[in-house]
Design an enzyme around this catalytic site. Structure first.
Site, PDB file in Angstrom:
ATOM      1  NE  ARG A 102      -4.120  -1.628   0.458  1.00 30.72           N
ATOM      2  CZ  ARG A 102      -5.353  -1.428   1.333  1.00 30.72           C
ATOM      3  NH1 ARG A 102      -5.384  -0.372   2.036  1.00 30.72           N
ATOM      4  NH2 ARG A 102      -6.230  -2.579   1.718  1.00 30.72           N
ATOM      5  CG  HIS A 160      -5.806  -1.543  -6.072  1.00 33.39           C
ATOM      6  ND1 HIS A 160      -4.419  -1.926  -5.484  1.00 33.39           N
ATOM      7  CD2 HIS A 160      -6.279  -0.692  -5.138  1.00 33.39           C
ATOM      8  CE1 HIS A 160      -4.318  -1.153  -4.404  1.00 33.39           C
ATOM      9  NE2 HIS A 160      -5.146  -0.196  -4.377  1.00 33.39           N
ATOM     10  CE1 TYR A 173     -20.779  14.982 -14.788  1.00 40.06           C
ATOM     11  CE2 TYR A 173     -19.897  14.919 -12.467  1.00 40.06           C
ATOM     12  CZ  TYR A 173     -21.047  14.746 -13.298  1.00 40.06           C
ATOM     13  OH  TYR A 173     -22.286  14.974 -12.615  1.00 40.06           O
TER      14      TYR A 173
END
Length: 776
Positions: A28, A75, A119
């Site tokens: 991580r 992931h 978007y």
């Protein structure tokens, strides 16, 4: 019945926490020393490259598509974390060299968040391809994804040291990383030098090639070269980073760059708050005129000191900050799929990349050689059947099927299965004389290429030359000018707190109950507002730039600037709001350290000896503070010891016995008389010069010897014959203790008894009212 395993809770907790910690560290939070990427970043780039084909010349794709691809295949930790990681790789103010080409709102240096992933669109940048392109040539180990259905790279075959160039930050369990970005051209120059001189010391690499970090937002690094070298040697330390600014005309300061990681809008908001509060009197306004470049305009008052304004902003706003360096990353072990966390130095980072680069180049050359040998092998098969082409065609025509044809060709011409399949898949026209010539020419070229690759694999120096050429090509294509200036320590701005206080004359007003305020003027003491049952205790003039000391019954002095007191015509604030008072601690003396509010010091005996003829006491020149306690102790100390502002805990000036407390503190020139009275009706007058001065907190000496059960009620300093201490008996009679009625005695006496029946009830303490120039 089901079988239940009983295990100790502490063992289970330890094992599970260690597993969790290991997962966070390796999967991580920490980047790999080889490609400089965390797993989520690597998976994003790999999915964009391998599955979505979002190359720099491709059309942008919706970010939601990319996030879905990454989350579904590599992931499975939530779309928000993936999108945030991708957004950061697209921000030119977060990464020195962005890897993702974002289309749409990907946030701003003002701290604005990116638009929702539905978007925005994205694709890879050309520099990102330098991390990914060699994946096609089996240059790095692969491992199964989380569900074993696909494979993902353990590390990307980076052609440039992304870890040093773009930096990294992350917090794991028990460790963290914070690696600053650097200039690509400088880093590559250091790598080229390290290829030629592998034993080069770190000092040479830093002095000649990498003088310091190069942040995407610019700024000035204020560290000395020695401190930067120490940071690069130890792998940790603090970098002092300051925004850049310039004077435009006489009334404008322009901030042209801000420290890395600081949101521009937050900086402007902080500056505006200080201007609105009047804490930077040199500035009148701040506004943002930034476009693609930072331009924050600070309006100066006419004639104001620009350096003073900048010094304040550097101290109280994020215009100057510290970047804490921690060169911790994942270093590979003998098992290429296992890496361990380690704090390294700069040279180790560079050497690790070069070693990794050499391994990638070797695997790439081996892959290319294998592909060439495969093609050469097929071409030799074509060449072998060319002399008996008609026979080969008859064999194929007489065969039952493709498999039978392959077996017959392999038996007749001593071919293997690969060659036979290639011949069978070839169109007949390519076996013409003209095409056979082309095949032979290709075979000759491929053999030359294979020989060159074998020579490279056998010559380490040649491989280093190849790596050098590739690094130089990347530098020529992507390197740019340094944005951050390595300036070194700047002694030009000395912070002086008084420069930011508007100089005006006010009156410090303190009530007997300890409420404080400041007013610009007042008509008389009776007009000053105080709370019910409270009374004005001190009215002292002073400049807002001067300090005021509050002396308490517990033998402590609390000093602050007058500017810090509330400006109001109301009740003011309790003094405990400014300082950390103990329980039942109260103000018993107030002194304003403005020369105009203090008495004039004693003149030197050399110039005016008549003032010293009849004293008979040693004279200590300069102003002192005199304190007397309830149990008859006294202390005299220099006034200068208390002028500077204190902490909220104040300064100890007198050590008290159990049950004792300070009654008051007054300023003395040295020629006054101390007039004091006790509850049992004793009064005493003695010269203040009899009190030996001390320079630090002390118990003091005896001022008045008290009888059993007696205590001092109060005191005053009298410098004129008619001045004294007014007392009131329990029967209501008042008496003034002054030298016209009572003789001057010596310190430590019991004094003279002025009442036979009853006791003294109290001393009359009128408000201490002083005008400017020490006039009461």
């Amino acid at each position: 019945m089901p079988v239940v395993d009983v295990i100790p809770l502490h063992e289970a907790a330890r094992e599970r926490y260690l597993n969790f910690a290991l997962s966070v560290i390796t999967s991580r939070a920490l980047p790999d020393i080889r490609d400089g990427l965390k797993p989520v970043q690597r998976r994003i780039l790999y999915a964009m490259f391998q599955h979505l084909r979002l190359y720099p010349d491709a059309r942008h794709r919706k970010s939601a598509t990319i996030v879905g691809e990454v989350m579904g295949k590599y992931h499975p930790h939530g779309d928000a974390a993936i999108y945030e990681a991708m957004v950061r790789m697209a921000q030119d103010f977060s990464l020195r060299y962005p890897l993702v080409d974002g289309h749409g709102n990907f946030g701003s240096i003002d701290g604005d968040a990116a638009a929702a992933m539905r978007y925005t669109e994205a694709r890879l940048r050309p520099l990102a391809m330098e991390l990914l392109e060699e994946l096609r040539r089996q240059t790095v180990p692969m491992r199964p994804n989380f569900d074993g259905t696909l494979f993902e790279p353990v590390v990307l075959p980076a052609r440039f040291p992304n870890l040093i160039v773009n930096g990294a930050s992350g917090i794991a369990v028990g460790m963290a990383t914070s690696i600053p970005p650097h200039n690509l051209g400088e880093v590559i120059d250091a790598l080229l030098y390290l290829i030629d001189v592998p034993q080069a010391p770190l000092e040479v690499l830093v002095e000649r090639f990498i003088p310091g970090p190069d942040f995407p937002t610019g700024g000035r690094v204020l560290n000395t070269p020695a401190s930067l070298l120490e940071i690069y040697r130890t792998g940790e330390g603090a970098i002092e980073l300051r925004g850049e600014y310039q004077l435009e005309g006489k009334t404008r300061l322009i901030i042209t760059s801000i420290p890395y990681g600081v949101a521009k809008s937050d900086l402007i908001e902080k500056i505006a708050e200080h201007i609105a509060a009047g804490k930077v009197p040199q500035l009148t306004d701040v506004r943002d005129e930034s476009t693609d470049e930072v331009r924050i305009v600070l309006e100066l008052r006419r004639g104001a000191d620009a350096d003073a304004a900048i010094a304040y902003l550097l101290r109280h706003t994020p215009l100057q900050m510290r970047f804490h360096v921690n060169l911790t990353c994942l270093v590979p072990t003998e098992n290429p799929e296992v890496a361990v966390p380690r704090k390294v130095d700069l040279k180790t980072l560079l050497q690790a990349f070069l070693e990794f680069r050499m391994k990638v180049v070797v695997r790439r050359l081996q892959y290319d050689l294998e592909q060439l040998e495969r093609r050469i092998h097929i071409l030799r098969g074509f060449e072998q059947i060319f002399g008996a082409l008609d026979e080969a065609i008859r064999i194929i025509r007489s065969a039952r099927d493709k498999a039978d044809a392959a077996q017959r060709l392999m038996h007749r011409f001593q071919l293997d299965e690969l060659q036979a399949d290639a011949i069978l898949e070839t169109k007949l026209y390519k076996l013409s004389r003209l095409e056979i010539a082309a095949i032979r020419q290709e075979l000759e070229e491929k053999e030359k290429q294979a020989a060159a690759l074998r020579a490279l694999l056998a010559d380490e120096a040649a491989r280093w030359r190849l790596i050098r050429e590739e690094l130089q090509a990347i530098k020529a294509r992507f390197a740019d000018k340094r944005r951050t200036t390595i300036a070194g320590p700047d002694e030009g701005f000395a912070y002086n707190q008084e420069a930011y206080i508007v100089d005006e004359d006010v009156y410090v007003i303190v009530s007997r109950d300890g409420w404080v305020k400041r007013q610009r003027s007042y008509t008389d003491v009776q007009s000053i507002r105080v709370r019910e049952s409270d009374a004005v205790g001190w009215v002292l003039p002073g400049s807002t730039r001067a300090t005021v000391g509050f002396f308490t019954n517990y033998g402590r002095c609390y000093t602050t600037r007058i500017e810090a007191l509330p400006s109001t015509t109301g009740y003011g604030d309790p003094v405990q709001k400014l300082f950390d008072f103990s329980d039942r601690e109260r103000v018993v003396g107030v002194v304003v350290f403005d020369e105009r509010a203090l008495p004039q010091p004693m003149p030197s005996p050399k110039t005016e000896p008549e003032l010293f003829e009849d004293r008979g006491e040693p004279q200590v020149l300069g102003l002192h503070l005199v304190a007397i306690t309830r149990l008859g102790q006294t202390l005299r100390m220099p006034i200068d010891s208390f002028r500077e502002p204190s902490t909220k805990n104040g300064r100890l000036f007198m050590r008290l016995e159990t049950g004792d407390e300070v009654l008051g503190v007054e300023v003395a020139r040295g020629n006054e008389n101390v007039c004091l009275a006790s509850r049992n009706g004793y009064v005493l007058i003695f010269p203040v010069a009899q009190i030996p001065p001390v320079r630090s907190a002390a118990k003091g000496v005896i001022a008045m010897r008290l009888g059993k059960g007696d205590e001092v009620l109060g005191f005053t300093l009298a410098s004129a014959a008619r001045e004294g201490l007014e007392v009131e008996t329990t029967r209501g009679r008042r008496e003034i203790v002054r030298i016209t009625k009572f003789e001057v005695s010596r310190r430590g006496n019991r004094g003279r008894q002025i009442i036979r029946r009853g006791q003294l009830a109290r001393v009359m303490l009128p408000p201490v009212e002083i005008r400017f120039n020490g006039q009461r």
